[in-house]
Write an enzyme that holds these catalytic residues in place. Structure first.
Site, PDB file in Angstrom:
ATOM      1  N   GLU A  44      45.700  40.242-100.144  1.00  0.00           N
ATOM      2  CA  GLU A  44      44.306  40.300 -99.697  1.00  0.00           C
ATOM      3  C   GLU A  44      43.446  41.041-100.703  1.00  0.00           C
ATOM      4  O   GLU A  44      43.938  41.691-101.623  1.00  0.00           O
ATOM      5  CB  GLU A  44      44.238  40.959 -98.305  1.00  0.00           C
ATOM      6  CG  GLU A  44      44.916  40.118 -97.250  1.00  0.00           C
ATOM      7  CD  GLU A  44      44.788  40.688 -95.850  1.00  0.00           C
ATOM      8  OE1 GLU A  44      44.444  41.876 -95.697  1.00  0.00           O
ATOM      9  OE2 GLU A  44      45.044  39.927 -94.898  1.00  0.00           O
ATOM     10  N   CYS A  53      47.123  33.270-100.541  1.00  0.00           N
ATOM     11  CA  CYS A  53      48.177  33.097 -99.535  1.00  0.00           C
ATOM     12  C   CYS A  53      49.570  33.249-100.157  1.00  0.00           C
ATOM     13  O   CYS A  53      49.758  33.068-101.365  1.00  0.00           O
ATOM     14  CB  CYS A  53      48.094  31.710 -98.914  1.00  0.00           C
ATOM     15  SG  CYS A  53      46.579  31.355 -98.033  1.00  0.00           S
ATOM     16  N   GLU A  55      52.119  31.263 -99.827  1.00  0.00           N
ATOM     17  CA  GLU A  55      52.632  29.998-100.357  1.00  0.00           C
ATOM     18  C   GLU A  55      52.143  29.761-101.778  1.00  0.00           C
ATOM     19  O   GLU A  55      52.901  29.387-102.671  1.00  0.00           O
ATOM     20  CB  GLU A  55      52.180  28.816 -99.474  1.00  0.00           C
ATOM     21  CG  GLU A  55      52.641  28.899 -98.036  1.00  0.00           C
ATOM     22  CD  GLU A  55      51.628  29.573 -97.125  1.00  0.00           C
ATOM     23  OE1 GLU A  55      51.091  30.654 -97.491  1.00  0.00           O
ATOM     24  OE2 GLU A  55      51.370  29.029 -96.036  1.00  0.00           O
ATOM     25  N   CYS A  89      47.996  26.947 -94.558  1.00  0.00           N
ATOM     26  CA  CYS A  89      46.585  26.571 -94.457  1.00  0.00           C
ATOM     27  C   CYS A  89      46.328  25.309 -95.292  1.00  0.00           C
ATOM     28  O   CYS A  89      47.178  24.860 -96.068  1.00  0.00           O
ATOM     29  CB  CYS A  89      45.693  27.719 -94.917  1.00  0.00           C
ATOM     30  SG  CYS A  89      45.579  27.895 -96.715  1.00  0.00           S
ATOM     31  N   CYS A  92      46.657  25.634 -99.192  1.00  0.00           N
ATOM     32  CA  CYS A  92      48.052  25.656 -99.650  1.00  0.00           C
ATOM     33  C   CYS A  92      48.675  24.264 -99.564  1.00  0.00           C
ATOM     34  O   CYS A  92      49.451  23.872-100.435  1.00  0.00           O
ATOM     35  CB  CYS A  92      48.861  26.659 -98.832  1.00  0.00           C
ATOM     36  SG  CYS A  92      48.448  28.372 -99.242  1.00  0.00           S
TER      37      CYS A  92
HETATM   38 ZN   LIG Z   1      47.273  29.175 -97.516  1.00  0.00          ZN
END
Ligand SMILES: [Zn+2]
Length: 133
Positions: A44, A53, A55, A89, A92
């Protein structure tokens, strides 16, 4: 590596998460075609859109290391020690689409101690990819 083993690696990777704002720690384990496994975690940022993320962290680590073919990815996420349902998401999924075949396996925590199994094609149907350019 079995799906269960890859999921366990993703659960372990959650400890690498930098998530001081959401406290939603995500870990990913990406298996390459040569059998190597790259771990990723969500990272973050105080400027929220700069967050990455788990992934994509795993993919970018592998790609920067010269890997281009992949078998599967496992994703585990949740708040604190609790594991929750954690599908990838859309961003990704699109990154996976760049490098993976439609049958690429995606495993993610189901929030009940197990995991769900999908192919990339199931998660991102009728998608846009490199062959469209
Ligand atoms: Zn993601």
């Amino acid at each position: 590596m079995t799906a269960a083993e890859l999921m366990e690696a993703a659960r372990e990777a959650r400890r690498l998460s930098y998530s001081p704002y959401s406290h939603f720690a995500v870990g990913a384990a990406l298996e390459c075609a040569d059998g190597s496994v790259y771990l990723g975690a969500n990272i973050e940022n105080a400027s929220y859109p700069a967050t990455n993320c788990a992934e994509r962290t795993a993919f970018f680590r592998a790609i920067a290391d010269g890997k281009r073919e992949f078998r599967a990815i496992a994703v585990s996420g949740g708040t604190g020690a609790n594991e929750q349902s954690c599908p990838p998401c859309g961003v990704c999924r699109q990154v996976m689409r760049e490098f993976c075949k439609p049958g690429f396996a995606v495993f993610f925590s189901d929030g009940e101690g197990g995991f769900e199994t999908f192919t990339l094609d199931e998660l991102l149907p009728c998608s846009f990819g490199p062959e469209h350019l």
